[in-house]
Enzyme design. Structure first.
Site, short mmCIF file in Angstrom:
data_model
loop_
_atom_site.label_atom_id
_atom_site.label_comp_id
_atom_site.label_asym_id
_atom_site.label_seq_id
_atom_site.Cartn_x
_atom_site.Cartn_y
_atom_site.Cartn_z
N PRO A 95 0.81 -1.23 0.00
CA PRO A 95 0.00 0.00 0.00
C PRO A 95 0.84 1.26 0.00
O PRO A 95 1.85 1.36 0.70
CB PRO A 95 -0.80 -0.13 1.30
CG PRO A 95 -0.96 -1.60 1.47
CD PRO A 95 0.35 -2.19 1.01
N CYS A 96 0.38 2.22 -0.80
CA CYS A 96 1.23 3.37 -1.09
C CYS A 96 0.53 4.70 -0.90
O CYS A 96 1.07 5.73 -1.29
CB CYS A 96 1.72 3.28 -2.54
SG CYS A 96 0.37 3.15 -3.74
N GLN A 97 -0.65 4.73 -0.30
CA GLN A 97 -1.38 5.99 -0.21
C GLN A 97 -0.58 7.07 0.51
O GLN A 97 -0.72 8.25 0.23
CB GLN A 97 -2.72 5.80 0.51
CG GLN A 97 -3.77 5.14 -0.35
CD GLN A 97 -3.76 3.63 -0.22
OE1 GLN A 97 -2.73 3.03 0.04
NE2 GLN A 97 -4.89 3.01 -0.40
N TYR A 99 2.44 7.75 0.22
CA TYR A 99 3.43 8.35 -0.65
C TYR A 99 2.80 8.81 -1.96
O TYR A 99 3.49 9.23 -2.88
CB TYR A 99 4.53 7.35 -1.02
CG TYR A 99 4.94 6.41 0.07
CD1 TYR A 99 5.71 6.84 1.13
CD2 TYR A 99 4.55 5.07 0.04
CE1 TYR A 99 6.09 5.96 2.14
CE2 TYR A 99 4.93 4.20 1.04
CZ TYR A 99 5.71 4.65 2.08
OH TYR A 99 6.08 3.78 3.07
N ASN A 138 5.78 0.08 -5.89
CA ASN A 138 5.19 1.17 -5.14
C ASN A 138 5.20 2.42 -6.01
O ASN A 138 5.75 2.40 -7.12
CB ASN A 138 5.96 1.42 -3.84
CG ASN A 138 5.09 2.02 -2.75
OD1 ASN A 138 4.53 3.09 -2.91
ND2 ASN A 138 4.98 1.32 -1.62
#
Length: 463
Positions: A95-97, A99, A138
């Site tokens: 999960p990358c929210q 960044y 990512n």
């Protein structure tokens, strides 16, 4: 070496589709080249449904842990990692929210954010299962996170790999640079354990002293021609003087408190030394554009946008000026407004005092061009936002939103991959907004298909 896989943060199975060259739904029925022994997909924001997990299970079935329990839809932080079956390749688009390009870098919390902390679950898997190879994905701004201490979060991740005995290569790849149908920049991270033949081969390249730039020469050789990403996605030659070198502190505490570094789009960590350089893609093959994946037959009327929702004034107007007063609500609810340039007065607070300032943003193309790859697709796709694609229907010429199947094709998935889910033992249809969300969260699986060829060669040479 057996081609066994553990897929974390699996979504609807992007890595699995890519590794097994799944282009059509019919391909899912074929024997898989890469065997997924366990996966995990849990969406904490969904209280009553788990559409991504249920879509994955609809296509591929589930996997049991060593004790025979199905833990694939549990919060990964609560899973006992020692009970995951053994595997040789760990993959995941973690999960990358925190960044993400969907929010400003200044507001991102990086590895301390709700999603960013899930990195520690990956580290836990590395520690408990010690997979020989790891491939992660990512958003590209990971290497710049957080804004207040650029590069710290990525350095912490590199140090975690180092402490577990891995060498790490990385590359930021824009899928469109290699001919694919979306302008989507993502970082891919490839790590390999000391003692593997691949690691030994890389180490042989890097047998050097610290004199005469020999370390930089070896690293450049890996990054430009002999490394994992260099063999998969060609880049132009680079000069030795452009490579940057940085020692990675031994202590995670020192990295967290003091480390700052401008990582480039390509690099390798060897032991505790970082080599990084900005590379330029080199590609002369076939290119796929948005128009190539769009529907050519009848599209359901619900996708089309009424003219009054498209424009509030002359179609040639591409910007609005609201410094003398806001436009009427109806005007602001048009695509012309939301995608146009804007100038307006906003309020802020500084040192306890309110003040006004002029906010402005430039226009973007209202109707997406068919002769270019699609723009980056976000989880908000289909909603009333600047990032949503609107296109000119090929059959009627009318303006509409992307269909669910077009969103799937933009990411390289089989048509209708997200149509059905297996929910509580029965087959259900996934809602349209969720189908779009799944694709905004996914990766371009065509890139994984390319990487699979290199991975397969590497695995075939291992014992």
């Amino acid at each position: 070496m057996k081609k066994t896989v553990c897929e974390l943060f699996a979504g609807v199975g992007g890595f699995r589709c890519g590794l097994n060259n799944i282009s059509r739904l019919e391909d899912i029925k074929k024997k898989e080249k890469w065997e997924t022994v366990w996966f995990n997909q849990w969406e904490p924001s969904e209280k009553n449904t788990q559409y991504a997990h249920d879509c994955y299970v609809y296509h591929f079935g589930t996997c049991k842990d060593i004790n025979g329990n199905d833990t694939t839809n549990l919060d990964i932080e609560k899973v006992d990692k020692t009970l995951i079956p053994d595997f040789n390749l760990l993959v995941g688009g973690f999960p990358c929210q925190d960044y993400s390009v969907a929010s400003s870098l200044a507001n991102s919390k990086g590895i301390e954010g709700k999603k960013g902390v899930l990195w520690w679950s990956i580290r836990d898997v590395l520690e408990k299962k010690k997979p020989p190879f790891v491939l992660l994905e990512n958003v590209d701004r990971l290497i710049k996170s957080p804004a207040s201490q650029r590069g710290r979060d990525f350095a912490i991740m590199l140090a975690c790999f180092r402490d577990e005995g891995y060498t790490v290569e990385w590359r930021i790849i824009n899928a469109a640079d290699y001919g694919y149908q979306q302008r989507r920049r993502r970082i891919f991270i490839f790590a390999y354990k000391d003692g593997t033949k691949y690691a030994n081969n890389i180490k042989n390249i890097t047998e050097y002293s610290d004199d005469n730039n020999e370390g930089k020469i070896a690293a450049l050789d890996i990054l430009i021609s002999k490394g994992f990403f260099a063999k998969t996605f060609k880049v132009e030659s680079e000069e030795l003087k452009n490579i940057k070198v940085k020692d990675l502190p031994e202590s995670l505490g020192n990295i967290s408190d003091k480390f700052s570094f401008n990582f480039e789009n390509s690099g390798i960590m060897l032991d505790s030394k970082i080599y990084t350089i900005k590379t330029i893609p080199s590609y002369n093959g076939k290119r796929i554009n948005l128009g190539d994946i769009m529907e050519t037959e009848n599209v359901d009327e619900s996708y089309f946008i009424p003219y009054e929702r498209l424009y509030y004034t002359d179609e040639s107007v591409t910007k609005s000026d609201e410094t003398q007063g806001a436009l009427p609500k109806g005007d602001r609810q048009t695509w012309q407004y939301i995608k146009g340039g804007k100038k307006m007065i906003r309020k802020s607070k500084k040192q306890g005092k309110d003040f006004d300032y002029i906010y402005s943003e430039g226009p973007i193309s209202m109707i997406d061009e068919e002769d270019k790859p699609a723009r980056t697709m976000l989880t908000s796709e289909g909603g009333f936002s600047r990032s949503t694609h609107i296109v000119r229907d090929k059959k009627t010429g009318r303006i509409r939103l992307l269909t669910a199947t077009e969103a799937e094709r933009i990411q390289g998935f089989p048509t209708n991959h997200t149509k059905n889910v297996l929910m509580n033992g029965s087959i259900e249809e996934m809602p349209l907004n969720k189908r779009r969300f799944m694709m905004g969260n996914a990766l371009v699986i065509d890139l994984v298909k390319d990487m699979e060829k290199t991975l397969s060669d590497i695995f075939d040479l291992e014992d």
